[in-house]
Scaffold this motif. Sequence first.
Motif, PDB file in Angstrom:
ATOM      1  N   TYR A 212       3.230  54.754  -7.019  1.00  0.00           N
ATOM      2  CA  TYR A 212       3.684  54.952  -8.396  1.00  0.00           C
ATOM      3  C   TYR A 212       5.212  54.961  -8.435  1.00  0.00           C
ATOM      4  CZ  TYR A 212       3.801  57.093 -13.037  1.00  0.00           C
ATOM      5  OH  TYR A 212       4.016  57.355 -14.358  1.00  0.00           O
ATOM      6  N   GLY A 213       5.786  55.617  -7.426  1.00  0.00           N
ATOM      7  CA  GLY A 213       7.237  55.681  -7.336  1.00  0.00           C
ATOM      8  C   GLY A 213       7.846  54.298  -7.192  1.00  0.00           C
ATOM      9  N   LEU A 214       7.246  53.483  -6.331  1.00  0.00           N
ATOM     10  CA  LEU A 214       7.740  52.119  -6.139  1.00  0.00           C
ATOM     11  C   LEU A 214       7.629  51.335  -7.442  1.00  0.00           C
ATOM     12  CD1 LEU A 214       6.576  50.803  -2.684  1.00  0.00           C
ATOM     13  CD2 LEU A 214       8.886  50.982  -3.577  1.00  0.00           C
ATOM     14  N   ASP A 215       6.512  51.520  -8.127  1.00  0.00           N
ATOM     15  CA  ASP A 215       6.303  50.884  -9.415  1.00  0.00           C
ATOM     16  C   ASP A 215       7.446  51.189 -10.357  1.00  0.00           C
ATOM     17  OD1 ASP A 215       4.148  49.319  -9.543  1.00  0.00           O
ATOM     18  OD2 ASP A 215       2.925  50.653 -10.759  1.00  0.00           O
ATOM     19  N   GLY A 216       7.797  52.472 -10.395  1.00  0.00           N
ATOM     20  CA  GLY A 216       8.877  52.903 -11.273  1.00  0.00           C
ATOM     21  C   GLY A 216      10.184  52.222 -10.930  1.00  0.00           C
ATOM     22  N   LEU A 217      10.440  52.118  -9.638  1.00  0.00           N
ATOM     23  CA  LEU A 217      11.688  51.487  -9.215  1.00  0.00           C
ATOM     24  C   LEU A 217      11.712  50.010  -9.585  1.00  0.00           C
ATOM     25  CD1 LEU A 217      12.759  52.631  -5.656  1.00  0.00           C
ATOM     26  CD2 LEU A 217      14.109  52.633  -7.732  1.00  0.00           C
ATOM     27  N   LEU A 218      10.573  49.352  -9.386  1.00  0.00           N
ATOM     28  CA  LEU A 218      10.552  47.904  -9.537  1.00  0.00           C
ATOM     29  C   LEU A 218      10.319  47.450 -10.978  1.00  0.00           C
ATOM     30  CD1 LEU A 218       8.559  46.973  -6.337  1.00  0.00           C
ATOM     31  CD2 LEU A 218      11.005  46.808  -6.709  1.00  0.00           C
ATOM     32  N   SER A 219       9.676  48.311 -11.784  1.00  0.00           N
ATOM     33  CA  SER A 219       9.329  47.867 -13.137  1.00  0.00           C
ATOM     34  C   SER A 219      10.531  47.787 -14.048  1.00  0.00           C
ATOM     35  CB  SER A 219       8.329  48.828 -13.783  1.00  0.00           C
ATOM     36  OG  SER A 219       7.178  48.889 -13.031  1.00  0.00           O
ATOM     37  N   PHE A 220      11.564  48.508 -13.724  1.00  0.00           N
ATOM     38  CA  PHE A 220      12.599  48.621 -14.722  1.00  0.00           C
ATOM     39  C   PHE A 220      13.949  48.026 -14.379  1.00  0.00           C
ATOM     40  CE2 PHE A 220       9.574  50.753 -17.066  1.00  0.00           C
ATOM     41  CZ  PHE A 220       9.973  50.544 -18.360  1.00  0.00           C
ATOM     42  N   ASN A 221      14.027  47.336 -13.292  1.00  0.00           N
ATOM     43  CA  ASN A 221      15.274  46.630 -13.033  1.00  0.00           C
ATOM     44  C   ASN A 221      15.095  45.647 -11.898  1.00  0.00           C
ATOM     45  OD1 ASN A 221      15.794  47.782 -10.418  1.00  0.00           O
ATOM     46  ND2 ASN A 221      16.106  49.681 -11.519  1.00  0.00           N
ATOM     47  N   ASN A 222      16.134  44.872 -11.664  1.00  0.00           N
ATOM     48  CA  ASN A 222      16.064  43.958 -10.536  1.00  0.00           C
ATOM     49  C   ASN A 222      17.116  44.328  -9.504  1.00  0.00           C
ATOM     50  OD1 ASN A 222      18.327  43.215 -11.851  1.00  0.00           O
ATOM     51  ND2 ASN A 222      17.683  41.131 -12.320  1.00  0.00           N
ATOM     52  N   LYS A 223      17.485  45.601  -9.495  1.00  0.00           N
ATOM     53  CA  LYS A 223      18.529  45.996  -8.553  1.00  0.00           C
ATOM     54  C   LYS A 223      18.118  45.854  -7.087  1.00  0.00           C
ATOM     55  CE  LYS A 223      21.360  48.704 -11.602  1.00  0.00           C
ATOM     56  NZ  LYS A 223      21.119  49.900 -12.350  1.00  0.00           N
ATOM     57  N   PRO A 224      16.851  46.118  -6.741  1.00  0.00           N
ATOM     58  CA  PRO A 224      16.493  45.896  -5.337  1.00  0.00           C
ATOM     59  C   PRO A 224      16.800  44.478  -4.872  1.00  0.00           C
ATOM     60  CG  PRO A 224      14.795  47.177  -6.387  1.00  0.00           C
ATOM     61  CD  PRO A 224      15.751  46.764  -7.467  1.00  0.00           C
ATOM     62  N   LEU A 225      16.648  43.505  -5.776  1.00  0.00           N
ATOM     63  CA  LEU A 225      16.969  42.127  -5.409  1.00  0.00           C
ATOM     64  C   LEU A 225      18.468  41.980  -5.174  1.00  0.00           C
ATOM     65  CD1 LEU A 225      14.748  40.097  -7.868  1.00  0.00           C
ATOM     66  CD2 LEU A 225      14.505  40.254  -5.406  1.00  0.00           C
ATOM     67  N   ARG A 226      19.220  42.649  -6.028  1.00  0.00           N
ATOM     68  CA  ARG A 226      20.669  42.574  -5.888  1.00  0.00           C
ATOM     69  C   ARG A 226      21.103  43.223  -4.581  1.00  0.00           C
ATOM     70  NH1 ARG A 226      23.612  43.384 -11.291  1.00  0.00           N
ATOM     71  NH2 ARG A 226      22.439  41.490 -11.655  1.00  0.00           N
ATOM     72  N   LEU A 227      20.399  44.304  -4.235  1.00  0.00           N
ATOM     73  CA  LEU A 227      20.703  44.977  -2.983  1.00  0.00           C
ATOM     74  C   LEU A 227      20.547  44.000  -1.819  1.00  0.00           C
ATOM     75  CD1 LEU A 227      21.303  47.857  -1.788  1.00  0.00           C
ATOM     76  CD2 LEU A 227      18.875  47.927  -1.234  1.00  0.00           C
ATOM     77  N   ALA A 228      19.516  43.149  -1.909  1.00  0.00           N
ATOM     78  CA  ALA A 228      19.289  42.165  -0.855  1.00  0.00           C
ATOM     79  C   ALA A 228      20.503  41.262  -0.702  1.00  0.00           C
ATOM     80  CB  ALA A 228      18.048  41.336  -1.176  1.00  0.00           C
ATOM     81  N   ILE A 229      21.074  40.870  -1.834  1.00  0.00           N
ATOM     82  CA  ILE A 229      22.256  40.002  -1.784  1.00  0.00           C
ATOM     83  C   ILE A 229      23.409  40.721  -1.083  1.00  0.00           C
ATOM     84  CG2 ILE A 229      23.979  38.783  -3.163  1.00  0.00           C
ATOM     85  CD1 ILE A 229      21.879  38.407  -5.306  1.00  0.00           C
ATOM     86  N   TYR A 230      23.628  41.983  -1.463  1.00  0.00           N
ATOM     87  CA  TYR A 230      24.736  42.734  -0.858  1.00  0.00           C
ATOM     88  C   TYR A 230      24.532  42.923   0.634  1.00  0.00           C
ATOM     89  CZ  TYR A 230      26.231  43.866  -5.584  1.00  0.00           C
ATOM     90  OH  TYR A 230      26.651  43.790  -6.886  1.00  0.00           O
ATOM     91  N   VAL A 231      23.345  43.404   0.989  1.00  0.00           N
ATOM     92  CA  VAL A 231      23.077  43.675   2.407  1.00  0.00           C
ATOM     93  C   VAL A 231      23.203  42.384   3.209  1.00  0.00           C
ATOM     94  CG1 VAL A 231      21.353  44.440   4.068  1.00  0.00           C
ATOM     95  CG2 VAL A 231      21.625  45.661   1.922  1.00  0.00           C
ATOM     96  N   GLY A 232      22.648  41.300   2.661  1.00  0.00           N
ATOM     97  CA  GLY A 232      22.747  40.008   3.334  1.00  0.00           C
ATOM     98  C   GLY A 232      24.203  39.607   3.523  1.00  0.00           C
ATOM     99  N   GLY A 233      24.990  39.805   2.494  1.00  0.00           N
ATOM    100  CA  GLY A 233      26.407  39.446   2.552  1.00  0.00           C
ATOM    101  C   GLY A 233      27.137  40.239   3.624  1.00  0.00           C
ATOM    102  N   VAL A 234      26.914  41.546   3.619  1.00  0.00           N
ATOM    103  CA  VAL A 234      27.589  42.414   4.585  1.00  0.00           C
ATOM    104  C   VAL A 234      27.199  42.024   6.006  1.00  0.00           C
ATOM    105  CG1 VAL A 234      27.712  44.777   5.450  1.00  0.00           C
ATOM    106  CG2 VAL A 234      27.854  44.344   2.988  1.00  0.00           C
TER     107      VAL A 234
END
Length: 328
Positions: A212-234
């Motif tokens: 349910y917690g993961l649902d909450g995180l993923l349902s309301f934004n696309n920041k986890p995807l953005r995090l992937a970009i940052y982490v990949g970049g670093v």
Amino acid sequence: MRLSLVVPCFNEAEVIAKFHQALSRELTATGRPYEIVYVDDGSADGTLDALVELAATDESVRYLSFSRNFGKEAAMLAGLRYASGDAVVIMDADLQHPPELVGRMLEHYERGFDQVIARRTRVGDPATRTLFARTYYWLINRWADVELMDGVGDFRLLSRRAVDGLLELGEYNRFSKGLFAWIGFESILFEYENVKQTDRKSRWTFRRLLEYGLDGLLSFNNKPLRLAIYVGGVLTAIAAAYAVWVIVVAALNGVKMPGYVTLIAAITGLGGLQMVMLGVIGEYIGRIYYETKQRPHYLLKQTNMDPADRLDKTPAPGGRATRGRRVM
Ligand code: UDP
Ligand code: MG
């Protein structure tokens, strides 16, 4: 002013009569016209029979029954679609939400609030769970685009325009905590002490909470995807710097053959990271997959209302009418 209550019920045959009695007493005391919309979410016990029986003796009882268990979110959606009141209160059938609070909610509604939210205190909860919840809310509020609050559930009063707002959100994957927050409007919060569930265990196992917690995180934004970009970049930057360093050292000192551990660590580390990122992307694609199918949120099996009375006139998914058949 007319009040509607929406009560999702899943296997509540044992308590439903008691609940109805307690609720009716409170509602009569408010002196306002009301209807209670019970939604039987495909119960396997005698919940539907109990509702039919209630409807036969009490004309304020409306019920909808699903063809199978579609989940509480779907049940709430169905109830909201058919509730015709100027204000709608959503509450659980298992007596964990005290019916006495409805009167208090009405007072706030009359003072002009569109959402009157009952917030349960965590008195009597296990300490680990409280800690877990606090951490989660702290985390999610830094991430999600809507503000979610600890202890706030589905027990609330919504004004007509708030309900209409909710009904405009037609997404398949309904994370209602987030949807309530998303619609906005004037909201007020008051606290109540949660009634312990005595007769059975809560459905909320640790694993379900996590999901349910993961649902909450993923349902309301696309920041986890953005995090992937940052982490990949670093990581790319670090890898590039490391490569330059290795080349420089090799040029100065000649090539030896060290670096086995570094190599394995880098491969497994990066592999793991890639799997996580793939998982995140997969989650979003999975959601898109479900949304694009445009399936209805539930199917009706039986009701004592006219399915055409559905209040939201949003076109049914796939252009077809989601009219449930009227059996009775
Ligand atoms: N419920 C439902 N469909 C489900 C599960 C639950 O309609 O698939 C209803 C249930 O009958 C109750 C409310 O949702 O009225 C809350 O469920 P429960 O008490 O099991 O959850 P908890 O109180 O542990 O959050
Ligand atoms: Mg409960």
